[in-house]
Design an enzyme around this catalytic site. Structure first.
Site, PDB file in Angstrom:
ATOM      1  N   CYS A  43     113.903 -21.726 -58.812  1.00 30.32           N
ATOM      2  CA  CYS A  43     113.836 -20.992 -60.080  1.00 30.32           C
ATOM      3  C   CYS A  43     115.017 -21.344 -60.980  1.00 30.32           C
ATOM      4  CB  CYS A  43     113.870 -19.492 -59.829  1.00 30.32           C
ATOM      5  SG  CYS A  43     112.435 -18.822 -59.003  1.00 30.32           S
TER       6      CYS A  43
ATOM      7  N   GLU B 294     117.031 -19.359 -62.558  1.00 29.15           N
ATOM      8  CA  GLU B 294     118.223 -18.533 -62.346  1.00 29.15           C
ATOM      9  C   GLU B 294     119.075 -19.092 -61.218  1.00 29.15           C
ATOM     10  OE1 GLU B 294     115.096 -17.656 -62.558  1.00 29.15           O
ATOM     11  OE2 GLU B 294     114.808 -15.741 -63.597  1.00 29.15           O
TER      12      GLU B 294
ATOM     13  N   CYS C 223     112.621 -13.182 -60.250  1.00 29.25           N
ATOM     14  CA  CYS C 223     111.939 -12.871 -58.986  1.00 29.25           C
ATOM     15  C   CYS C 223     112.915 -12.221 -58.004  1.00 29.25           C
ATOM     16  CB  CYS C 223     111.333 -14.143 -58.383  1.00 29.25           C
ATOM     17  SG  CYS C 223     112.534 -15.199 -57.561  1.00 29.25           S
TER      18      CYS C 223
HETATM   19  N1  THU Z   1     110.274 -18.915 -61.995  1.00 32.36           N
HETATM   20  C1  THU Z   1     111.587 -18.969 -62.352  1.00 32.36           C
HETATM   21  O1  THU Z   1     112.122 -20.039 -62.655  1.00 32.36           O
HETATM   22  N2  THU Z   1     112.302 -17.806 -62.362  1.00 32.36           N
HETATM   23  C2  THU Z   1     111.788 -16.600 -61.979  1.00 32.36           C
HETATM   24  O2  THU Z   1     112.523 -15.624 -61.908  1.00 32.36           O
HETATM   25  C3  THU Z   1     110.369 -16.456 -61.679  1.00 32.36           C
HETATM   26  C4  THU Z   1     109.582 -17.706 -61.610  1.00 32.36           C
HETATM   27  C5  THU Z   1     109.503 -20.157 -61.997  1.00 32.36           C
HETATM   28  C6  THU Z   1     109.103 -20.633 -60.626  1.00 32.36           C
HETATM   29  C7  THU Z   1     107.897 -21.484 -60.937  1.00 32.36           C
HETATM   30  O3  THU Z   1     108.329 -22.779 -61.273  1.00 32.36           O
HETATM   31  C8  THU Z   1     107.303 -20.827 -62.186  1.00 32.36           C
HETATM   32  O4  THU Z   1     108.318 -19.987 -62.717  1.00 32.36           O
HETATM   33  C9  THU Z   1     106.059 -20.023 -61.922  1.00 32.36           C
HETATM   34  O5  THU Z   1     106.258 -19.125 -60.881  1.00 32.36           O
END
Ligand code: THU
Length: 133
Positions: A55, A57, A95
């Site tokens: 992700c 973050e 997440c």
């Molecule tokens: N994702 C993030 O980068 N940060 C989050 O807090 C939630 C989800 C990304 C992971 C994946 O590449 C896409 O968003 C869809 O889940």
């Protein structure tokens, strides 16, 4: 001078533009402010083996740690340009895995600014987080 929240949001938006998200097409960008006022960026980086995705973050946090940025970190802005308009409650929201990592690296009063969804401390985002010892 410390970057403003608007500057952090703009940097996070630019980072989202560099996301590698060919599977979900859901781009995310994060801009983190370290304890010396330095900015560190992250975007989501997906994998054909989906579970290996990182992700935005955590990319920003790991990147800051890797260059020796001073902790605890003092702010983060998160931008999700592909989230539904007007956000909905969870249009742009970190997440659970990222929240757990954030708790360990952020000052307790540090604002985590969710584009269009308000600003929260890490303890508001993840009360009762796991801690070792
Ligand atoms: N994702 C993030 O980068 N940060 C989050 O807090 C939630 C989800 C990304 C992971 C994946 O590449 C896409 O968003 C869809 O889940």
């Amino acid at each position: 001078m410390l970057p403003s929240v608007d500057a952090l949001l703009a940097a996070a938006r630019a980072a989202a533009g560099r996301a590698y998200a060919p599977y979900s097409h859901f781009r995310v960008g994060a801009a983190l402010l370290d304890a010396d006022g330095g900015m560190h960026l992250g975007c989501n980086v997906e994998s054909a083996s989906y579970g290996l995705t990182n992700c935005a973050e955590r990319t920003a946090i790991f990147s800051a740690v890797a260059v020796g940025a001073r902790r605890p970190f003092v702010a983060m802005a998160i931008v999700c340009p592909d989230a539904p308009p007007a956000g909905g409650a969870d249009g742009c929201s970190p997440c659970g895995a990222c929240r757990q990592v954030m708790v360990e690296h952020f000052a307790s009063e540090a604002p985590v600014v969710l584009d269009g969804n308000g600003s929260f401390t890490v303890h508001e985002l993840l009360p009762h987080s796991f801690r070792l010892g």
